[in-house]
Write a protein that holds these residues in place. Structure first.
Motif, PDB file in Angstrom:
ATOM      1  N   MET A 146      -2.167   6.910  -2.083  1.00  0.00           N
ATOM      2  CA  MET A 146      -3.313   6.073  -1.725  1.00  0.00           C
ATOM      3  C   MET A 146      -2.949   4.939  -0.773  1.00  0.00           C
ATOM      4  O   MET A 146      -3.809   4.431  -0.045  1.00  0.00           O
ATOM      5  CB  MET A 146      -3.923   5.440  -2.983  1.00  0.00           C
ATOM      6  N   MET A 147      -1.686   4.504  -0.815  1.00  0.00           N
ATOM      7  CA  MET A 147      -1.334   3.239  -0.190  1.00  0.00           C
ATOM      8  C   MET A 147      -1.607   3.154   1.320  1.00  0.00           C
ATOM      9  O   MET A 147      -2.107   2.124   1.791  1.00  0.00           O
ATOM     10  CB  MET A 147       0.124   2.898  -0.481  1.00  0.00           C
ATOM     11  N   PRO A 148      -1.302   4.183   2.127  1.00  0.00           N
ATOM     12  CA  PRO A 148      -1.629   4.050   3.561  1.00  0.00           C
ATOM     13  C   PRO A 148      -3.117   3.811   3.809  1.00  0.00           C
ATOM     14  O   PRO A 148      -3.494   2.978   4.639  1.00  0.00           O
ATOM     15  CB  PRO A 148      -1.160   5.391   4.145  1.00  0.00           C
ATOM     16  N   SER A 149      -3.958   4.542   3.076  1.00  0.00           N
ATOM     17  CA  SER A 149      -5.397   4.352   3.246  1.00  0.00           C
ATOM     18  C   SER A 149      -5.846   2.990   2.743  1.00  0.00           C
ATOM     19  O   SER A 149      -6.708   2.339   3.353  1.00  0.00           O
ATOM     20  CB  SER A 149      -6.164   5.446   2.490  1.00  0.00           C
ATOM     21  N   PHE A 150      -5.267   2.525   1.633  1.00  0.00           N
ATOM     22  CA  PHE A 150      -5.586   1.192   1.138  1.00  0.00           C
ATOM     23  C   PHE A 150      -5.170   0.120   2.137  1.00  0.00           C
ATOM     24  O   PHE A 150      -5.836  -0.908   2.266  1.00  0.00           O
ATOM     25  CB  PHE A 150      -4.904   0.947  -0.211  1.00  0.00           C
ATOM     26  N   GLY A 151      -4.052   0.337   2.815  1.00  0.00           N
ATOM     27  CA  GLY A 151      -3.619  -0.616   3.846  1.00  0.00           C
ATOM     28  C   GLY A 151      -4.640  -0.734   4.963  1.00  0.00           C
ATOM     29  O   GLY A 151      -4.970  -1.844   5.409  1.00  0.00           O
ATOM     30  N   ASN A 152      -5.174   0.398   5.404  1.00  0.00           N
ATOM     31  CA  ASN A 152      -6.205   0.390   6.446  1.00  0.00           C
ATOM     32  C   ASN A 152      -7.473  -0.316   5.965  1.00  0.00           C
ATOM     33  O   ASN A 152      -8.098  -1.078   6.717  1.00  0.00           O
ATOM     34  CB  ASN A 152      -6.545   1.824   6.854  1.00  0.00           C
TER      35      ASN A 152
END
Length: 223
Positions: A146-152
């Motif tokens: 999830m983390m890359p999308s949460f970063g965006n």
């Protein structure tokens, strides 16, 4: 006015922007997990609530959501004899959180459903309950994904905070508009604001990358 004289009011606005981003991102993450997990639930009532929330807040404008919470909700409250007026900061944080939470919920749902079915079968063979399977098997594997999308989403949330200036919150965008109206120095002021938003976005990105590396160790440890 010299550009250095713009710094103090702009920094005051930037500090409010940082607070709005922090509070709404944390609350939005909690809503994302609640709605994302709820959408995978076998309980039809929970799933219906989660799906309704996600579709409404993904399918309508953040600006309209903000105006509804700040302007329309108090009028609705008067009609039923309740005081539903929200302070501007609360309305801003709530609108931003509800919006980012709806988008984040789909990230959570997708990451959970991407976990290998073999993992769920193994948990079932070990007589894990659905709750144990979720917390001990699915989420530890899904969260790193999830983390890359949460970063965006966190960076997008930072940029979306500019909308709160429309309900008279003194954030960076509001302070910039005040200065522009007073000095008519649009080029200098908005160039400074552009770089300030860019700097804050870099900080948010760096923080999310650190968090991504941290939770990535869960996957390495299990691998």
């Amino acid at each position: 006015m010299h550009w250095t004289e713009y710094l103090n009011p702009l920094m005051q606005g930037a500090w409010l922007t940082v607070q709005l981003t922090l509070y709404s991102t944390i609350l939005g993450a909690a809503l994302a997990f609640a709605a994302g997990i709820g959408k995978t639930s076998r309980n039809h009532g929970i799933k219906a609530v989660a799906v309704t929330y996600i579709e409404v807040f993904r399918g309508t404008s953040l600006l309209v959501q903000l105006f509804w919470l700040y302007f329309a909700l108090p009028i609705l409250g008067q009609g039923i004899g309740l005081d539903l007026r929200l302070p501007p900061v609360v309305a801003g944080v709530l609108a931003l959180a509800l919006n980012i939470g709806a988008y984040g919920a789909e990230v959570v749902r997708g990451a959970i459903q991407a976990v290998s079915k073999d993992q769920f079968e193994a948990a079932k063979a070990l007589n894990f309950t659905r709750r144990q399977t979720l917390w001990s098997v699915a989420l530890p594997q899904a969260i790193p994904e999830m983390m890359p999308s949460f970063g965006n989403l966190a960076v997008q949330n930072l940029k979306d905070t500019a909308l709160v200036s429309l309900i008279s919150l003194g954030d960076l965008a509001f302070r910039a508009e005040q200065l522009r109206n007073f000095t008519q120095d649009s080029t200098t002021i908005y160039t400074m604001v552009l770089f300030m938003y860019f700097g804050m976005a870099l900080v948010v990105t760096a923080m999310m990358k650190m968090l991504e590396r941290y939770v990535g160790r869960w996957r390495s440890a299990r691998g």
